[in-house]
Design an enzyme around this catalytic site. Structure first.
Site, PDB file in Angstrom:
ATOM      1  N   ARG A   1     -54.652 -71.146  62.095  1.00 33.95           N
ATOM      2  CA  ARG A   1     -54.016 -72.119  63.043  1.00 33.95           C
ATOM      3  C   ARG A   1     -53.872 -73.654  62.408  1.00 33.95           C
ATOM      4  O   ARG A   1     -54.509 -74.235  61.601  1.00 33.95           O
ATOM      5  CB  ARG A   1     -55.255 -72.412  64.200  1.00 33.95           C
TER       6      ARG A   1
ATOM      7  N   HIS B   1     -44.505 -70.018  63.105  1.00 34.16           N
ATOM      8  CA  HIS B   1     -45.763 -69.051  63.762  1.00 34.16           C
ATOM      9  C   HIS B   1     -44.996 -67.657  63.847  1.00 34.16           C
ATOM     10  O   HIS B   1     -45.138 -67.158  64.959  1.00 34.16           O
ATOM     11  CB  HIS B   1     -45.969 -69.539  64.811  1.00 34.16           C
TER      12      HIS B   1
ATOM     13  N   GLU C   1     -47.554 -77.541  67.661  1.00 37.08           N
ATOM     14  CA  GLU C   1     -46.505 -76.562  67.704  1.00 37.08           C
ATOM     15  C   GLU C   1     -46.025 -76.841  69.052  1.00 37.08           C
ATOM     16  O   GLU C   1     -46.422 -77.144  70.241  1.00 37.08           O
ATOM     17  CB  GLU C   1     -46.843 -75.045  67.566  1.00 37.08           C
TER      18      GLU C   1
END
Ligand code: GLV
Length: 324
Positions: free
Chosen positions: A242, A289, A271
Site C-alpha cells: 500500500r 496499482h 492514488e
C-alpha cells in the site's frame, strides 16, 4: 433458500459474482460504470443493505455502516488489504468483515518480481527511449543495469505474497532475508532458505527491499527518510503493498539524490495522484496499482467475496473473515 436480502456492490465487479448473488435469490444492486461512485451517492445506495461488497477504493467507516442501517450483516471486501475498512466499527455493530486472501497471491508476487526486473534492468527507461524515438545503438556500456543473481532480496512482511515472491526470486538466483513481527514456520523458512533479520539490518544489507506488509497506523511511513538513509546507495525499493507504507516525498528525494539506486512502485500514497518528484525520475518505475489485475485473479477475488457474503447471509461462518 433464505429470504432475499439486499446486497449492494460498491463498484463494478466481474459478472460471475453478480450472477452468484442473484442466483441465490438476493436483490443485488450492482454498479455498471468504471467511474467510481461518489461518497454522497454511496451513502444513499447502501441504505437498507444486508450485505455490502466493497472495493478498496471505498471507505467503509462508521458513517457508511450507519447509513446502511442496523440490518447490515456483512461487508465483503474485494481485496486482501482491508485498510479501507474500519474493522473495529464493524465488530462493535456485529457486522462480519471479510477479505480475499490467497486468490491474488501469485498475481501480486508476479508483479513484484516484474518490478524487480524492470528496476534493476532499467526496462521502463529503455522502453521510453524507443517510444520517444530517441537515438540509440547497442554499446558495451549502454544502459547497463544490475544483475540480481547472488544478491539479497529483503522481504518486509513474510505472508503468503512475500513467500510467493521469495520462491520466484530464488528461481532467479537471489538469496532471501525477511523481517516480520513473528518468525515464520521452520518448514517454510527451510523451503525458502531465508533468514530473519531486524528491519534495520535487512535495510542495510539487502540489494532489493520489497514491501509486503499490511497498511495500518503501525506501518504508516514504515519506510521514511531514516530507513531510506539506512538502505545502500546501490539498492532498490519495491512496493506492491500500500502506498502510505512509504513516505513518497522522502522516497522522491532519496531517488533524486542517489541515496538509493531505484524504486519500482505499484501503489502510491494518494492514488491516483503521484508525487510530482517521482514523475521525472528515470530510476522510478511507476505502474498503476496492477498487483491483482488479471482477468482470472479479479474474477477469483469477486467470487470469493460473493461466497463470503452468501455464507454470512445463510447464517454460516464466512470462509475468509478478516483475522481478529
Ligand atoms: C489489492 O491491492 C488488494 O489488497 O487486494
Amino acid at each position: 433458500m433464505p429470504a432475499p436480502q439486499r446486497v449492494v456492490i460498491t463498484g463494478r465487479v466481474p459478472n460471475e459474482a453478480v450472477v452468484m448473488l442473484s442466483a441465490a435469490g438476493h436483490e443485488v444492486e450492482s454498479w455498471d460504470s468504471e467511474i467510481l461512485v461518489t461518497r454522497e451517492e454511496l451513502l444513499t445506495r447502501v441504505a437498507g443493505a444486508d450485505a455490502i461488497l466493497s472495493l478498496l477504493t471505498e471507505k467503509v467507516d462508521a458513517e457508511l455502516l450507519d447509513a446502511a442501517g442496523p440490518q447490515l450483516r456483512v461487508v465483503s471486501n474485494v481485496a486482501v488489504g482491508y485498510n479501507n475498512i474500519d474493522v473495529p466499527a464493524c465488530r462493535t455493530r456485529g457486522i462480519i468483515a471479510t477479505n480475499t486472501p490467497g486468490v491474488l497471491t501469485d498475481a501480486t508476487a508476479d508483479i513484484a518480481m516484474a518490478l524487480i526486473l524492470m528496476s534493476t534492468r532499467r526496462l521502463a527507461e529503455g522502453e521510453r527511449v524507443i517510444r520517444d524515438q530517441q537515438p540509440w545503438q547497442w554499446g558495451m556500456f549502454y544502459m547497463l543495469g544490475t544483475s540480481i543473481q547472488g544478491r539479497q532480496l529483503g522481504i518486509v512482511g513474510m505472508g503468503q505474497i512475500g513467500a510467493a515472491l521469495a520462491r520466484r526470486a530464488r528461481a532467479f538466483g537471489m538469496t532471501i532475508a525477511y523481517s516480520n513481527r513473528s518468525a515464520i514456520a521452520p518448514e517454510l523458512a527451510a523451503e525458502l532458505g531465508c533468514v530473519r533479520m531486524e528491519m534495520d539490518d535487512l535495510l542495510a544489507t539487502s540489494d532489493v527491499v520489497s514491501l509486503h506488509c499490511p497498511y495500518s497506523p503501525a506501518t504508516h511511513h514504515l519506510i521514511g527518510a531514516a530507513q531510506l538513509a539506512t538502505m545502500r546507495s546501490d539498492s532498490f525499493l519495491i512496493n506492491t503493498a500500500r502506498g502510505p507504507v512509504v513516505d513518497e516525498a522522502a522516497l522522491a528525494d532519496a531517488l533524486a539524490t542517489g541515496e538509493i539506486a531505484g524504486a519500482g512502485l505499484d501503489v502510491f500514497e494518494n492514488e491516483p495522484t503521484i508525487h510530482p518528484g517521482l514523475l521525472t525520475l528515470d530510476n522510478a518505475v511507476l505502474i498503476p496499482h496492477l498487483g491483482s489485475a488479471t482477468v482470472e485473479t479479479r474474477t477469483a477475488m469477486a467470487t470469493l467475496a460473493a461466497t463470503n457474503t452468501l455464507a454470512v447471509l445463510r447464517g454460516e461462518p464466512a470462509p475468509t473473515p478478516i483475522p481478529a
